[in-house]
Write a protein that holds these residues in place. Sequence first.
Motif, PDB file in Angstrom:
ATOM      1  N   VAL A  82       4.699   4.726   1.415  1.00  0.00           N
ATOM      2  CA  VAL A  82       4.521   4.000   2.673  1.00  0.00           C
ATOM      3  C   VAL A  82       5.781   4.135   3.532  1.00  0.00           C
ATOM      4  N   ASP A  83       6.941   3.967   2.911  1.00  0.00           N
ATOM      5  CA  ASP A  83       8.203   4.089   3.667  1.00  0.00           C
ATOM      6  C   ASP A  83       8.378   5.486   4.252  1.00  0.00           C
ATOM      7  N   GLN A  84       8.065   6.509   3.458  1.00  0.00           N
ATOM      8  CA  GLN A  84       8.192   7.884   3.953  1.00  0.00           C
ATOM      9  C   GLN A  84       7.280   8.104   5.160  1.00  0.00           C
ATOM     10  N   ALA A  85       6.058   7.575   5.083  1.00  0.00           N
ATOM     11  CA  ALA A  85       5.114   7.749   6.183  1.00  0.00           C
ATOM     12  C   ALA A  85       5.580   7.016   7.436  1.00  0.00           C
ATOM     13  N   LEU A  86       5.985   5.771   7.278  1.00  0.00           N
ATOM     14  CA  LEU A  86       6.405   4.987   8.435  1.00  0.00           C
ATOM     15  C   LEU A  86       7.658   5.572   9.082  1.00  0.00           C
ATOM     16  N   GLU A  87       8.573   6.092   8.274  1.00  0.00           N
ATOM     17  CA  GLU A  87       9.797   6.692   8.810  1.00  0.00           C
ATOM     18  C   GLU A  87       9.499   7.936   9.653  1.00  0.00           C
ATOM     19  N   LYS A  88       8.399   8.638   9.322  1.00  0.00           N
ATOM     20  CA  LYS A  88       8.015   9.847  10.061  1.00  0.00           C
ATOM     21  C   LYS A  88       7.062   9.539  11.213  1.00  0.00           C
ATOM     22  N   GLY A  89       6.759   8.265  11.412  1.00  0.00           N
ATOM     23  CA  GLY A  89       5.834   7.895  12.474  1.00  0.00           C
ATOM     24  C   GLY A  89       4.381   8.151  12.139  1.00  0.00           C
ATOM     25  N   VAL A  90       4.084   8.289  10.849  1.00  0.00           N
ATOM     26  CA  VAL A  90       2.714   8.514  10.406  1.00  0.00           C
ATOM     27  C   VAL A  90       1.970   7.179  10.391  1.00  0.00           C
ATOM     28  N   LYS A  91       0.766   7.160  10.914  1.00  0.00           N
ATOM     29  CA  LYS A  91      -0.035   5.940  10.914  1.00  0.00           C
ATOM     30  C   LYS A  91      -0.553   5.668   9.510  1.00  0.00           C
ATOM     31  N   VAL A  92      -0.414   4.420   9.066  1.00  0.00           N
ATOM     32  CA  VAL A  92      -0.821   4.042   7.719  1.00  0.00           C
ATOM     33  C   VAL A  92      -1.842   2.911   7.789  1.00  0.00           C
ATOM     34  N   ALA A  93      -2.894   3.012   7.001  1.00  0.00           N
ATOM     35  CA  ALA A  93      -3.900   1.961   6.944  1.00  0.00           C
ATOM     36  C   ALA A  93      -4.322   1.737   5.498  1.00  0.00           C
ATOM     37  N   VAL A  94      -4.761   0.536   5.209  1.00  0.00           N
ATOM     38  CA  VAL A  94      -5.327   0.209   3.903  1.00  0.00           C
ATOM     39  C   VAL A  94      -6.819  -0.002   4.104  1.00  0.00           C
ATOM     40  N   CYS A  95      -7.634   0.735   3.358  1.00  0.00           N
ATOM     41  CA  CYS A  95      -9.091   0.667   3.479  1.00  0.00           C
ATOM     42  C   CYS A  95      -9.670   0.232   2.138  1.00  0.00           C
ATOM     43  N   SER A  96     -10.201  -0.967   2.079  1.00  0.00           N
ATOM     44  CA  SER A  96     -10.617  -1.524   0.795  1.00  0.00           C
ATOM     45  C   SER A  96     -11.941  -2.264   0.905  1.00  0.00           C
ATOM     46  N   THR A  97     -12.702  -2.261  -0.188  1.00  0.00           N
ATOM     47  CA  THR A  97     -13.918  -3.069  -0.238  1.00  0.00           C
ATOM     48  C   THR A  97     -13.605  -4.509  -0.594  1.00  0.00           C
ATOM     49  N   SER A  98     -12.362  -4.800  -0.936  1.00  0.00           N
ATOM     50  CA  SER A  98     -11.970  -6.159  -1.316  1.00  0.00           C
ATOM     51  C   SER A  98     -11.935  -7.084  -0.107  1.00  0.00           C
ATOM     52  N   ASN A  99     -11.903  -8.374  -0.386  1.00  0.00           N
ATOM     53  CA  ASN A  99     -11.826  -9.382   0.657  1.00  0.00           C
ATOM     54  C   ASN A  99     -10.585  -9.172   1.530  1.00  0.00           C
ATOM     55  N   GLU A 100     -10.749  -9.319   2.846  1.00  0.00           N
ATOM     56  CA  GLU A 100      -9.651  -9.042   3.770  1.00  0.00           C
ATOM     57  C   GLU A 100      -8.439  -9.935   3.503  1.00  0.00           C
ATOM     58  N   LYS A 101      -8.676 -11.201   3.188  1.00  0.00           N
ATOM     59  CA  LYS A 101      -7.555 -12.114   2.922  1.00  0.00           C
ATOM     60  C   LYS A 101      -6.769 -11.657   1.697  1.00  0.00           C
ATOM     61  N   ALA A 102      -7.497 -11.199   0.684  1.00  0.00           N
ATOM     62  CA  ALA A 102      -6.834 -10.742  -0.540  1.00  0.00           C
ATOM     63  C   ALA A 102      -6.014  -9.492  -0.272  1.00  0.00           C
TER      64      ALA A 102
END
Length: 238
Positions: A82-102
């Motif tokens: 995640v740090d490597q991606a954010l440092e390079k300006g790469v967009k990061v997302a989490v895509c999960s079937t789990s509850n959004e609050k969790a």
Amino acid sequence: MEQKELGVTWDVDLYGELLKIGGGKERMTAYFNKTGWPENAPKSEQERKEFIASLHKRKTELFMALIENRLLPLRPGVAKLVDQALEKGVKVAVCSTSNEKAVSAVVSCLLGPERAEKIQIFAGDVVPRKKPDPAIYTLAATTLGVEPSSCVVVEDSTIGLAAAKAAGMTCIVTKSGGITYGWPLAMQVSPTSEASCGYTADEDFLNADAVFDCIGDPPEEQFDLAFCASLLEKQYVS
């Protein structure tokens, strides 16, 4: 999962099988449809949906307590990637079937608020169809304004892999083989990624672009952002 009021227990093996179904509420419903509904469960379809929603809400509360008390650590290498991606300006997302609050609790508590504010979360009932349907990955790409073909997904299950590939994305699988927390991580990589806890090590990942035991931290790192980019470059060359 144990719900003593219902006389229902899910052991590790059973839960591993149920993880083949995307979505917590969907898993509970499928289980009761197959084994029979508890005596005190309602009879109508709508009331059963509400019954399942209340069970899932309680399960989420218990899970969030584990996360907030740091009783489930991140899988090795997640924070690094995640740090490597954010440092390079790469967009990061989490895509999960789990509850959004969790999912939000995992991102905020385990990755920290500074990282969390830069990561978009797509989770729970944000799409009508759960994995292996590609809807959640398609939504993420559309919302982030990126082409699916320029995305690399880090998944840990066959249904997640199927969803990512159906969305037209490159997918790396990190087999889940320990009681730690990782999640589907989707990254838009320029040419320059159950959560599952120990349940997917023996699944079939033949359609994955690469398979590893984990992301890993140095000196036991198995791959990094540069490797993700190399998969995209190989795609364009071929």
